[in-house]
Design a protein around this motif. Structure first.
Motif, PDB file in Angstrom:
ATOM      1  N   PHE A 356      -9.203  40.173  30.140  1.00 51.38           N
ATOM      2  CA  PHE A 356      -9.787  41.150  31.059  1.00 51.38           C
ATOM      3  C   PHE A 356      -8.722  42.038  31.711  1.00 51.38           C
ATOM      4  O   PHE A 356      -7.568  41.639  31.869  1.00 51.38           O
ATOM      5  N   GLY A 357      -9.127  43.248  32.097  1.00 55.09           N
ATOM      6  CA  GLY A 357      -8.219  44.180  32.757  1.00 55.09           C
ATOM      7  C   GLY A 357      -8.976  45.087  33.707  1.00 55.09           C
ATOM      8  O   GLY A 357     -10.207  45.221  33.625  1.00 55.09           O
ATOM      9  N   LEU A 358      -8.232  45.716  34.607  1.00 52.97           N
ATOM     10  CA  LEU A 358      -8.824  46.625  35.592  1.00 52.97           C
ATOM     11  C   LEU A 358      -7.770  47.628  36.030  1.00 52.97           C
ATOM     12  O   LEU A 358      -6.593  47.308  36.137  1.00 52.97           O
ATOM     13  N   GLY A 359      -8.213  48.866  36.296  1.00 54.78           N
ATOM     14  CA  GLY A 359      -7.300  49.873  36.803  1.00 54.78           C
ATOM     15  C   GLY A 359      -7.080  50.999  35.786  1.00 54.78           C
ATOM     16  O   GLY A 359      -7.747  51.044  34.758  1.00 54.78           O
ATOM     17  N   PRO A 360      -6.172  51.920  36.128  1.00 48.36           N
ATOM     18  CA  PRO A 360      -5.224  51.894  37.259  1.00 48.36           C
ATOM     19  C   PRO A 360      -5.895  52.274  38.578  1.00 48.36           C
ATOM     20  O   PRO A 360      -6.711  53.195  38.615  1.00 48.36           O
ATOM     21  N   LEU A 361      -5.532  51.555  39.626  1.00 49.64           N
ATOM     22  CA  LEU A 361      -6.098  51.806  40.950  1.00 49.64           C
ATOM     23  C   LEU A 361      -5.005  51.688  42.012  1.00 49.64           C
ATOM     24  O   LEU A 361      -4.100  50.859  41.897  1.00 49.64           O
ATOM     25  N   ARG A 362      -5.124  52.517  43.059  1.00 47.86           N
ATOM     26  CA  ARG A 362      -4.204  52.392  44.197  1.00 47.86           C
ATOM     27  C   ARG A 362      -4.417  51.055  44.912  1.00 47.86           C
ATOM     28  O   ARG A 362      -3.470  50.472  45.440  1.00 47.86           O
ATOM     29  N   LEU A 363      -5.667  50.598  44.913  1.00 50.95           N
ATOM     30  CA  LEU A 363      -5.971  49.334  45.576  1.00 50.95           C
ATOM     31  C   LEU A 363      -5.216  48.174  44.929  1.00 50.95           C
ATOM     32  O   LEU A 363      -4.738  47.264  45.628  1.00 50.95           O
ATOM     33  N   ILE A 364      -5.073  48.200  43.603  1.00 51.34           N
ATOM     34  CA  ILE A 364      -4.350  47.130  42.909  1.00 51.34           C
ATOM     35  C   ILE A 364      -2.864  47.180  43.266  1.00 51.34           C
ATOM     36  O   ILE A 364      -2.220  46.145  43.473  1.00 51.34           O
ATOM     37  N   TRP A 365      -2.299  48.403  43.348  1.00 51.43           N
ATOM     38  CA  TRP A 365      -0.891  48.519  43.762  1.00 51.43           C
ATOM     39  C   TRP A 365      -0.714  48.024  45.193  1.00 51.43           C
ATOM     40  O   TRP A 365       0.250  47.322  45.499  1.00 51.43           O
ATOM     41  N   THR A 366      -1.662  48.366  46.079  1.00 48.42           N
ATOM     42  CA  THR A 366      -1.590  47.904  47.469  1.00 48.42           C
ATOM     43  C   THR A 366      -1.627  46.386  47.522  1.00 48.42           C
ATOM     44  O   THR A 366      -0.896  45.756  48.299  1.00 48.42           O
ATOM     45  N   TRP A 367      -2.474  45.799  46.697  1.00 46.18           N
ATOM     46  CA  TRP A 367      -2.568  44.340  46.620  1.00 46.18           C
ATOM     47  C   TRP A 367      -1.255  43.739  46.108  1.00 46.18           C
ATOM     48  O   TRP A 367      -0.737  42.772  46.685  1.00 46.18           O
ATOM     49  N   LYS A 368      -0.715  44.322  45.034  1.00 45.41           N
ATOM     50  CA  LYS A 368       0.563  43.845  44.481  1.00 45.41           C
ATOM     51  C   LYS A 368       1.679  43.969  45.525  1.00 45.41           C
ATOM     52  O   LYS A 368       2.494  43.056  45.691  1.00 45.41           O
ATOM     53  N   ASP A 369       1.717  45.100  46.218  1.00 44.09           N
ATOM     54  CA  ASP A 369       2.730  45.319  47.252  1.00 44.09           C
ATOM     55  C   ASP A 369       2.627  44.251  48.344  1.00 44.09           C
ATOM     56  O   ASP A 369       3.637  43.720  48.813  1.00 44.09           O
ATOM     57  N   TRP A 370       1.392  43.919  48.747  1.00 41.16           N
ATOM     58  CA  TRP A 370       1.181  42.902  49.782  1.00 41.16           C
ATOM     59  C   TRP A 370       1.666  41.536  49.295  1.00 41.16           C
ATOM     60  O   TRP A 370       2.345  40.806  50.032  1.00 41.16           O
ATOM     61  N   ILE A 371       1.363  41.178  48.045  1.00 36.61           N
ATOM     62  CA  ILE A 371       1.797  39.898  47.477  1.00 36.61           C
ATOM     63  C   ILE A 371       3.324  39.818  47.454  1.00 36.61           C
ATOM     64  O   ILE A 371       3.923  38.815  47.867  1.00 36.61           O
ATOM     65  N   ASP A 372       3.964  40.887  46.984  1.00 37.09           N
ATOM     66  CA  ASP A 372       5.421  40.888  46.845  1.00 37.09           C
ATOM     67  C   ASP A 372       6.122  40.851  48.204  1.00 37.09           C
ATOM     68  O   ASP A 372       7.100  40.122  48.391  1.00 37.09           O
ATOM     69  N   ARG A 373       5.605  41.628  49.150  1.00 32.67           N
ATOM     70  CA  ARG A 373       6.230  41.627  50.485  1.00 32.67           C
ATOM     71  C   ARG A 373       6.044  40.282  51.176  1.00 32.67           C
ATOM     72  O   ARG A 373       6.943  39.811  51.885  1.00 32.67           O
ATOM     73  N   ARG A 374       4.903  39.657  50.963  1.00 31.16           N
ATOM     74  CA  ARG A 374       4.671  38.346  51.567  1.00 31.16           C
ATOM     75  C   ARG A 374       5.621  37.316  50.988  1.00 31.16           C
ATOM     76  O   ARG A 374       6.150  36.464  51.706  1.00 31.16           O
ATOM     77  N   PHE A 375       5.883  37.397  49.671  1.00 29.76           N
ATOM     78  CA  PHE A 375       6.839  36.499  49.055  1.00 29.76           C
ATOM     79  C   PHE A 375       8.235  36.696  49.647  1.00 29.76           C
ATOM     80  O   PHE A 375       8.937  35.728  49.999  1.00 29.76           O
ATOM     81  N   MET A 376       8.655  37.958  49.786  1.00 33.34           N
ATOM     82  CA  MET A 376      10.005  38.230  50.290  1.00 33.34           C
ATOM     83  C   MET A 376      10.153  37.909  51.766  1.00 33.34           C
ATOM     84  O   MET A 376      11.246  37.574  52.226  1.00 33.34           O
ATOM     85  N   ASP A 377       9.066  37.992  52.520  1.00 32.26           N
ATOM     86  CA  ASP A 377       9.128  37.716  53.965  1.00 32.26           C
ATOM     87  C   ASP A 377       9.609  36.299  54.255  1.00 32.26           C
ATOM     88  O   ASP A 377      10.224  36.047  55.293  1.00 32.26           O
ATOM     89  N   GLN A 378       9.335  35.356  53.348  1.00 29.74           N
ATOM     90  CA  GLN A 378       9.741  33.979  53.609  1.00 29.74           C
ATOM     91  C   GLN A 378      11.255  33.806  53.564  1.00 29.74           C
ATOM     92  O   GLN A 378      11.801  32.819  54.066  1.00 29.74           O
ATOM     93  N   PHE A 379      11.969  34.784  52.978  1.00 29.29           N
ATOM     94  CA  PHE A 379      13.431  34.722  52.941  1.00 29.29           C
ATOM     95  C   PHE A 379      14.069  35.617  54.001  1.00 29.29           C
ATOM     96  O   PHE A 379      15.249  35.464  54.331  1.00 29.29           O
ATOM     97  N   ASN A 380      13.316  36.562  54.532  1.00 27.07           N
ATOM     98  CA  ASN A 380      13.875  37.501  55.498  1.00 27.07           C
ATOM     99  C   ASN A 380      13.646  37.091  56.937  1.00 27.07           C
ATOM    100  O   ASN A 380      14.295  37.581  57.834  1.00 27.07           O
ATOM    101  N   SER A 381      12.680  36.197  57.158  1.00 18.42           N
ATOM    102  CA  SER A 381      12.358  35.832  58.544  1.00 18.42           C
ATOM    103  C   SER A 381      13.341  34.776  59.041  1.00 18.42           C
ATOM    104  O   SER A 381      13.868  33.993  58.276  1.00 18.42           O
TER     105      SER A 381
END
Length: 381
Positions: A356-381
Motif C-alpha cells: 500500500f501507498g499514499l501521497g504525496p501529501l504535505r500532511l505525510i511530510w509533517t507527520w514524518k517531521d514530527w516523528i524525526d524531531r521526536r526521535f532527536m529530542d531524546q538526545f538533545n534534552s
C-alpha cells in the motif's frame, strides 16, 4: 570491573548510550569508538540535503552523550579485531581491550565490481564524505550558476530517489528560475522500476514525480564503468551501451560491509555482514554483539534500513546489561513490514508499507517531521 566497548556511533548505540546514562550499571567501564564526533540521523538526512534542517538538527553529538553515560570516547576508526586477546585495533590509538563488544558501524554502498566507482563516485555512506562533496558541488553551482552541469545518482532505491529529489529541490530554491535548467539530473537503476522493494504505488508515484520534475530515469541500466575524461567530467558506461557524461555521481547501491569485519574471524554472510542470533549476538562469538546495517539477523533477515537500527537500540541495551550480569538474554523480533516515508524535497512525502501507498501529501511530510524531531529530542534534552 568489566570493559564494554562500543564500536560506532550508529542509531542503536546512540540509544544504548542514552539508556546507560539514565540507568547506570555498576561495575562496568564503557568505551565508545567512533570516527565521527556527530553521527547523522538517517531519517533527517534527506531533509538536511533539501534545506529543511540545520546540521545540528540532523546530527547526534556523541560527546555529551558519552559523557552522560560516563563512557570514555575515542574519536578514531576501528580497523581490526584480535578475538584471541579480545582487543580492538584502531587507526590512531593503542589496542583497546574488551570483555563485551558491540558493533554498530553501518554500511557503505558496494562499488568494488564497477571499475572507477570507488575512485570517482560519491558514496552515500560514510555520510560526512557525502555532505562534504555535496557542499562543494553546491558552492560551485552558486559561484557560476550560468554554467551547464549534470548530476547522476546510481541506485533507484528509497535512498537514491530521496537524495536526487532533495538535492534538486534545494538547488531550485537557491537558484534564480533562469538558471535552474542549467542542471541536468539522471538516475540509473538496474531494475524495470525504481523502489523495487516498496509498494507499486510508491514506485509509480515517485517515477511520475521525477519525470514531471525533469529528472531522467534510466531503468534496466547497469553501470559497468566510471572514468574521468580530459574535460574533468565523468563518463558513465552502462551494460546496454548507454553512455552519459556527468559532473558528479552519487552512488547509492546495495550495501556492503567494511573489509576488516570479514577479516576479523567473526561469522559473516556472503556480503561480509556479521551474522547474529535473535539476541543480536554474534553466532560465532558470544561476547560480541552487532546491530544496525552491519548485522544480519540469521533467523529474520531484514533490509538494511534505519528503522531497524532504531528498533534494535533498546533490546541491544538490555542484552548488554544482561550479559554483563551473566543473566539470560532476551530476543528481538523485527516487524514483518515497516512503514517508509519518502520525502520529495518540497515539503511533501509519499508513504509506503507492504503493498500500500499514499501521497504525496504535505500532511505525510509533517507527520514524518514530527516523528524525526521526536526521535532527536531524546538526545538533545
Amino acid at each position: 570491573m568489566k570493559d564494554l566497548v562500543l564500536i560506532g556511533g550508529g542509531h542503536s548505540h546512540a540509544i544504548a548510550l542514552r539508556e546507560f546514562a539514565m540507568n547506570p550499571l555498576p561495575g562496568i567501564r564503557i568505551t565508545l569508538i567512533s570516527d565521527v564526533l556527530q553521527t547523522p540521523y538517517s531519517g533527517m538526512l534527506p531533509g538536511y540535503l533539501a534545506g529543511f534542517y540545520t546540521f545540528e538538527e540532523a546530527h547526534i553529538d556523541l560527546r555529551p552523550l558519552a559523557n552522560l553515560a560516563q563512557a570514555e570516547f575515542y574519536c578514531d576508526r576501528a580497523i581490526g579485531l584480535d578475538l584471541q586477546q579480545n582487543q580492538v585495533f584502531c587507526a590512531n590509538h593503542p589496542p583497546i581491550r574488551f570483555d563485551i563488544l558491540s558493533i554498530d558501524i553501518g554500511s557503505t554502498p558496494a562499488t568494488l565490481n564497477v571499475p572507477g566507482a570507488a575512485t570517482y563516485a560519491i558514496p552515500a555512506k560514510p555520510v560526512p564524505q557525502l555532505l562534504a562533496s555535496w557542499h562543494k558541488f553546491q558552492e560551485k553551482v552558486l559561484q557560476s550558476p550560468q554554467q551547464s552541469r549534470s548530476l547522476a545518482t546510481v541506485g533507484g532505491g528509497a535512498g537514491g530517489v530521496e537524495l536526487t529529489l532533495s538535492i534538486q529541490a534545494h538547488l531550485n530554491k537557491l537558484l534564480a528560475p533562469k538558471y535552474r535548467k542549467n542542471i541536468e539530473y539522471h538516475l540509473f537503476h538496474r531494475s524495470s522500476h525504481i523502489l523495487s522493494s516498496h509498494s507499486r504505488y510508491a514506485a509509480r508515484t515517485l517515477s511520475q514525480i521525477m519525470e514531471r520534475r525533469g529528472i531522467y530515469l534510466h531503468l534496466n541500466q547497469s553501470v559497468t564503468r566510471l572514468e574521468k575524461q580530459p574535460s574533468e567530467r565523468l563518463k558513465l558506461d552502462c551494460e546496454s551501451g548507454l553512455t552519459i557524461e556527468c559532473d558528479e555521481v552519487f552512488w547509492v547501491t546495495q550495501a556492503a560491509a567494511p573489509d576488516w569485519i570479514s577479516g576479523s574471524g567473526l561469522s559473516t554472510d556472503n556480503r561480509g555482514f556479521i551474522q547474529v542470533n535473535d539476541h543480536l549476538q554474534s553466532i560465532s562469538h558470544s561476547n560480541i554483539f552487532a546491530s544496525g546495517d552491519i548485522a544480519t539477523l540469521l533467523n529474520n533477515p531484514r533490509p538494511k534500513a534505519g528503522v531497524f537500527a532504531v528498533r534494535q537500540g533498546k533490546p541491544l541495551f538490555e542484552n548488554l546489561c544482561l550479559i554483563l550480569q551473566e543473566k539470560p538474554l532476551i530476543s528481538y523480533h523485527p516487524q514483518q513490514q515497516f512503514l517508509t516515508l519518502i520525502g520529495t524535497g518540497n515539503g511533501k512525502a509519499v508513504a509506503s508499507r507492504g503493498r500500500f501507498g499514499l501521497g504525496p501529501l504535505r500532511l505525510i511530510w509533517t507527520w514524518k517531521d514530527w516523528i524525526d524531531r521526536r526521535f532527536m529530542d531524546q538526545f538533545n534534552s
